[in-house]
Design an enzyme around this catalytic site. Structure first.
Site, PDB file in Angstrom:
ATOM      1  N   TRP A   1       0.826  -1.206   0.000  1.00  0.00           N
ATOM      2  CA  TRP A   1       0.000   0.000   0.000  1.00  0.00           C
ATOM      3  C   TRP A   1       0.856   1.251   0.000  1.00  0.00           C
ATOM      4  O   TRP A   1       0.508   2.249  -0.633  1.00  0.00           O
ATOM      5  CB  TRP A   1      -0.971  -0.029   1.181  1.00  0.00           C
TER       6      TRP A   1
ATOM      7  N   ASP B   1      -0.985   6.969   6.439  1.00  0.00           N
ATOM      8  CA  ASP B   1      -2.083   6.060   6.140  1.00  0.00           C
ATOM      9  C   ASP B   1      -2.210   5.142   7.347  1.00  0.00           C
ATOM     10  O   ASP B   1      -1.369   4.274   7.579  1.00  0.00           O
ATOM     11  CB  ASP B   1      -1.761   5.253   4.874  1.00  0.00           C
TER      12      ASP B   1
ATOM     13  N   LYS C   1     -11.214  -1.828   8.538  1.00  0.00           N
ATOM     14  CA  LYS C   1     -10.353  -2.592   9.449  1.00  0.00           C
ATOM     15  C   LYS C   1     -10.777  -2.348  10.896  1.00  0.00           C
ATOM     16  O   LYS C   1     -11.195  -3.254  11.593  1.00  0.00           O
ATOM     17  CB  LYS C   1      -8.889  -2.179   9.285  1.00  0.00           C
TER      18      LYS C   1
END
Length: 356
Positions: free
Chosen positions: A99, A166, A190
């Protein structure tokens, strides 16, 4: 049979959030309408958005001058929105996983992008240390938790430029000094809610500094001015996120959640390190993720992986098959994961060891 949900995302939600959302799907706030069909302009939903933003600020102790947004597009949209709004000439990035690499790829469209360090050559099995961030960078971006590779940055980096993170998969699991950051973002699926929305915490006075024109929907100022309602927001995921935030407050806030998190991760890592059949993929304990715990069979038992997955399935354990980039197993122990489910997994590992 009870299921023990270790999926990496979309992931486990608390019973509190699921129950309240289910009720709202049938009848939202006694309105006679479903949360799936009510107008986002209604006073009832405006109250949902306002309370969700307020609770994010309360739980994370967000200082004055920051705004909280709930947006569509997930964290992946933020990979582009961050440089669109903040990158004037140069940005610095830490490459710690898939990511992070995707965020770097997007930033390169907007200006010079410096990768200060990377652990890619070692399949992202550690967090790089000792790197230098250019003092003339417009910001430094890092990914706090790497869901695929099982590594985590567990404290706020000290850098001399605006900090961007992030925090998709470890937000609300530890205290964060928001005042050190220009912007924090993440997908909800999440530790917050179902897929479909992303949260952004942004320091407002850092916006409007770039020379480029920004499309209306990609300009953070658009969404700040409209309280995240410039266009129709993902109402149901935001409602579920609000329920999660309420649940976090009931649990006792971030300090209480952090204590529970450590109990769960210590329990599972303790068994991985004790059990001769298994081996953690992240050797350095300080780099090990408390959210996504990655491990494989020891080399001499490699052919037994499918057998262990079969045993786990018999115990109601789902979602532990590792990502193809790592193999083996991945147990995601997000905030909603009860320690009882972690114990079921540990017991299965012990039972499998005795059977060999």
């Amino acid at each position: 049979m009870k299921k023990h949900n270790f999926y990496a995302g979309p992931s486990i939600l608390s019973e509190f959030a699921i129950k309240n959302t289910a009720e709202a799907v049938l009848n939202f706030e006694g309105s006679g309408l479903s949360i799936l069909e009510i107008s986002h302009r209604s006073k009832e939903f405006i109250a949902v958005m306002s309370e969700a933003q307020k609770l994010v600020k309360e739980l994370l102790d967000v200082p004055a001058g920051y705004e909280v947004l709930f947006l569509g597009g997930g964290a992946s949209m933020q990979f582009a929105m961050v440089p669109y709004n903040l990158l004037k000439t140069k940005a610095a990035y830490l490459d710690t996983g898939s990511w992070a690499a995707k965020a770097i790829k997007e930033a390169k469209f907007f200006g010079e992008t410096v990768v200060v360090a990377s652990s890619k050559a070692d399949n992202y099995t550690y967090i790089p240390k000792g790197y230098e961030v250019p003092s003339d960078a417009d910001y430094f971006h890092y990914t706090s938790n790497n869901t695929i590779f099982g590594t985590e940055v567990k404290s706020d980096p000290e850098v001399g430029v605006p900090l961007v993170a992030d925090m998709s998969s470890d937000i609300f699991s530890r205290p964060v000094d928001v005042s050190k950051y220009a912007l924090i973002y993440g997908g909800a699926q999440k530790n917050l809610g179902p897929s479909g929305t992303a949260f952004v915490i942004v320091k407002e006075d850092l916006l409007g500094k770039v020379d480029r024109p920004i499309p209306t929907m990609l300009d953070y100022r658009t969404h700040i001015a409209s309280e995240s309602m410039f266009n129709t927001p993902p109402c149901a995921p935001i409602y579920t996120s609000l329920q999660t935030l309420k649940w976090y407050k009931q649990l006792g806030g971030i300090s209480a959640i952090e204590k529970l998190k450590k109990q769960k991760s210590d329990l599972l890592y303790g068994e991985i390190d004790r059990n001769s059949l298994f081996r953690g993929t992240v050797a350095n304990a300080e780099d090990r993720s408390d959210m996504n715990i990655t491990f494989v069979m020891s080399e001499e038992y490699k052919e037994k992986e499918a057998d262990f997955l079969a045993l786990a399935s018999q115990k109601g354990i789902v979602g532990i098959k590792g990502h193809r980039s790592v193999g083996g197993f991945r147990a995601s122990v997000y905030n909603a994961m009860p320690i009882e489910s972690v114990q079921v997994l540990v017991d299965a590992m012990k039972e499998f060891e005795k059977s060999i």
